[in-house]
Scaffold this motif. Structure first.
Motif, PDB file in Angstrom:
ATOM      1  N   GLY A 132       0.825  -1.198   0.000  1.00 27.39           N
ATOM      2  CA  GLY A 132       0.000   0.000   0.000  1.00 27.39           C
ATOM      3  C   GLY A 132       0.857   1.245   0.000  1.00 27.39           C
ATOM      4  N   ALA A 133       0.601   2.136   0.953  1.00 30.59           N
ATOM      5  CA  ALA A 133       1.324   3.407   1.020  1.00 30.59           C
ATOM      6  C   ALA A 133       2.639   3.304   1.785  1.00 30.59           C
ATOM      7  N   LEU A 134       2.960   2.134   2.318  1.00 35.59           N
ATOM      8  CA  LEU A 134       4.143   2.004   3.171  1.00 35.59           C
ATOM      9  C   LEU A 134       5.221   1.169   2.505  1.00 35.59           C
ATOM     10  N   PRO A 142      17.583   8.733   4.485  1.00 36.65           N
ATOM     11  CA  PRO A 142      17.293  10.125   4.854  1.00 36.65           C
ATOM     12  C   PRO A 142      16.306  10.818   3.928  1.00 36.65           C
ATOM     13  N   ASP A 143      16.349  10.505   2.628  1.00 37.06           N
ATOM     14  CA  ASP A 143      15.481  11.183   1.669  1.00 37.06           C
ATOM     15  C   ASP A 143      14.257  10.356   1.305  1.00 37.06           C
ATOM     16  N   ALA A 144      13.886   9.417   2.159  1.00 37.78           N
ATOM     17  CA  ALA A 144      12.750   8.541   1.859  1.00 37.78           C
ATOM     18  C   ALA A 144      11.453   9.342   1.766  1.00 37.78           C
ATOM     19  N   ALA A 145      10.569   8.897   0.892  1.00 33.31           N
ATOM     20  CA  ALA A 145       9.236   9.485   0.808  1.00 33.31           C
ATOM     21  C   ALA A 145       8.449   9.126   2.069  1.00 33.31           C
ATOM     22  N   PRO A 146       7.442   9.901   2.422  1.00 33.61           N
ATOM     23  CA  PRO A 146       6.622   9.567   3.587  1.00 33.61           C
ATOM     24  C   PRO A 146       6.048   8.157   3.473  1.00 33.61           C
ATOM     25  N   GLY A 147       6.085   7.440   4.590  1.00 33.28           N
ATOM     26  CA  GLY A 147       5.563   6.081   4.603  1.00 33.28           C
ATOM     27  C   GLY A 147       6.628   5.025   4.784  1.00 33.28           C
ATOM     28  N   GLU A 148       7.801   5.395   5.277  1.00 30.36           N
ATOM     29  CA  GLU A 148       8.890   4.446   5.465  1.00 30.36           C
ATOM     30  C   GLU A 148       8.816   3.810   6.856  1.00 30.36           C
ATOM     31  N   VAL A 149       8.933   2.480   6.902  1.00 33.47           N
ATOM     32  CA  VAL A 149       8.990   1.722   8.157  1.00 33.47           C
ATOM     33  C   VAL A 149      10.319   0.969   8.174  1.00 33.47           C
ATOM     34  N   SER A 150      11.104   1.153   9.225  1.00 35.08           N
ATOM     35  CA  SER A 150      12.435   0.549   9.265  1.00 35.08           C
ATOM     36  C   SER A 150      12.794   0.149  10.695  1.00 35.08           C
ATOM     37  N   GLY A 151      13.995  -0.420  10.844  1.00 33.47           N
ATOM     38  CA  GLY A 151      14.488  -0.843  12.152  1.00 33.47           C
ATOM     39  C   GLY A 151      15.939  -0.423  12.324  1.00 33.47           C
ATOM     40  N   HIS A 152      16.817  -1.394  12.587  1.00 35.78           N
ATOM     41  CA  HIS A 152      18.275  -1.245  12.582  1.00 35.78           C
ATOM     42  C   HIS A 152      18.858  -0.569  13.814  1.00 35.78           C
ATOM     43  N   TYR A 153      18.275   0.541  14.269  1.00 31.91           N
ATOM     44  CA  TYR A 153      18.919   1.349  15.298  1.00 31.91           C
ATOM     45  C   TYR A 153      18.599   0.906  16.734  1.00 31.91           C
ATOM     46  N   ASP A 170       7.651  10.224  13.061  1.00 30.20           N
ATOM     47  CA  ASP A 170       7.380  11.603  12.690  1.00 30.20           C
ATOM     48  C   ASP A 170       6.460  11.559  11.474  1.00 30.20           C
ATOM     49  N   THR A 171       6.346  12.641  10.749  1.00 33.30           N
ATOM     50  CA  THR A 171       5.420  12.684   9.622  1.00 33.30           C
ATOM     51  C   THR A 171       5.903  11.881   8.425  1.00 33.30           C
ATOM     52  N   ARG A 172       7.162  11.454   8.439  1.00 29.09           N
ATOM     53  CA  ARG A 172       7.745  10.783   7.277  1.00 29.09           C
ATOM     54  C   ARG A 172       8.004   9.302   7.512  1.00 29.09           C
ATOM     55  N   ARG A 173       8.407   8.938   8.711  1.00 30.08           N
ATOM     56  CA  ARG A 173       8.886   7.579   8.937  1.00 30.08           C
ATOM     57  C   ARG A 173       8.559   7.063  10.324  1.00 30.08           C
ATOM     58  N   LEU A 174       8.692   5.749  10.444  1.00 32.90           N
ATOM     59  CA  LEU A 174       8.541   5.039  11.710  1.00 32.90           C
ATOM     60  C   LEU A 174       9.729   4.098  11.852  1.00 32.90           C
TER      61      LEU A 174
END
Length: 217
Positions: A132-134, A142-153, A170-174
């Motif tokens: 979908g949108a994610l 850093p320059d990902a479009a809104p809707g990014e879901v990630s881990g790593h940190y 935030d408004t761009r990522r989770l």
């Protein structure tokens, strides 16, 4: 327990107390950084010993979420294994346990920096996946479009003298916390995370009483 949903790219997501993420509309469960085999890898590389039950503890928690949510899709956001050799170090019992959890589901292994190669386990093995949108990937761009879901940190936050894993949004990522046992973590105010998260970012701490609060710069 009252868990407030969060919203990203107009999608409603639920940060679970365990550190897993639930997307009800897609029946999708997402976990990050299981680091299965961490004790084995540590012993192999350093000769030092960690508590030997991290795999069972992590699989028990994952199994509990699968039974509770009955997901159609499970996305593991990378570093599911502490390295490729660790993926092959699981006991037959643990491999069978994972296989039972995977049965009848679309199971997606996202590549991580610890486990970049293909695994012998079933499921799909991808660098990233869009639903979908994610878009789900291991390391935030850093320059990902809104809707990014990630881990790593492995983000963690401190509140009232208690330090626990946390979701960052935030408004761009989770960014998800590490789901695995004995994984350590990075403070949510660390430069690497501050550079990724917008000025109005907030954290959702895991645990029996999840709490959300803005991140102080």
């Amino acid at each position: 327990m009252n868990i407030s949903p969060i919203h990203l790219a107009n999608e409603t997501l639920v940060p679970l107390p365990s550190g897993a993420l639930w997307w009800p509309d897609q029946r999708l469960l997402c976990v990050s950084d299981l680091h299965l085999g961490k004790a084995e890898r540590h012993a192999r590389r350093t000769g030092g010993l960690l508590p030997p039950y991290e795999c069972d503890e992590t699989l028990t928690r994952l199994n509990a979420e699968i039974e509770a949510q009955s997901p159609q899709t499970v996305v593991c956001l990378g570093d599911s294994f502490d390295d490729i050799l660790a993926a092959n170090s699981l006991s037959d019992r643990q491999t069978d346990w994972l296989t039972r959890m995977m049965a009848g589901r679309d199971w997606v292994w996202i590549e991580g920096n610890h486990d970049p190669g293909p695994l012998t386990l079933g499921g799909r093995h991808l660098a990233e996946i869009r639903v979908g949108a994610l878009v789900f990937r291991h390391i935030a761009q850093p320059d990902a479009a809104p809707g990014e879901v990630s881990g790593h940190y492995h983000p963690k936050a401190r509140l009232g003298g208690v330090r626990r894993p946390c979701f960052l949004i935030d408004t761009r990522r989770l960014i998800l916390p590490a789901f695995g046992a004995f994984t350590g973590g990075l403070d949510c105010t660390a430069p690497a995370l501050s550079e990724l998260m917008g000025p109005k970012a907030w954290a959702v701490m895991t645990g029996p009483s999840p709490v959300s609060f803005p991140i102080r710069r």
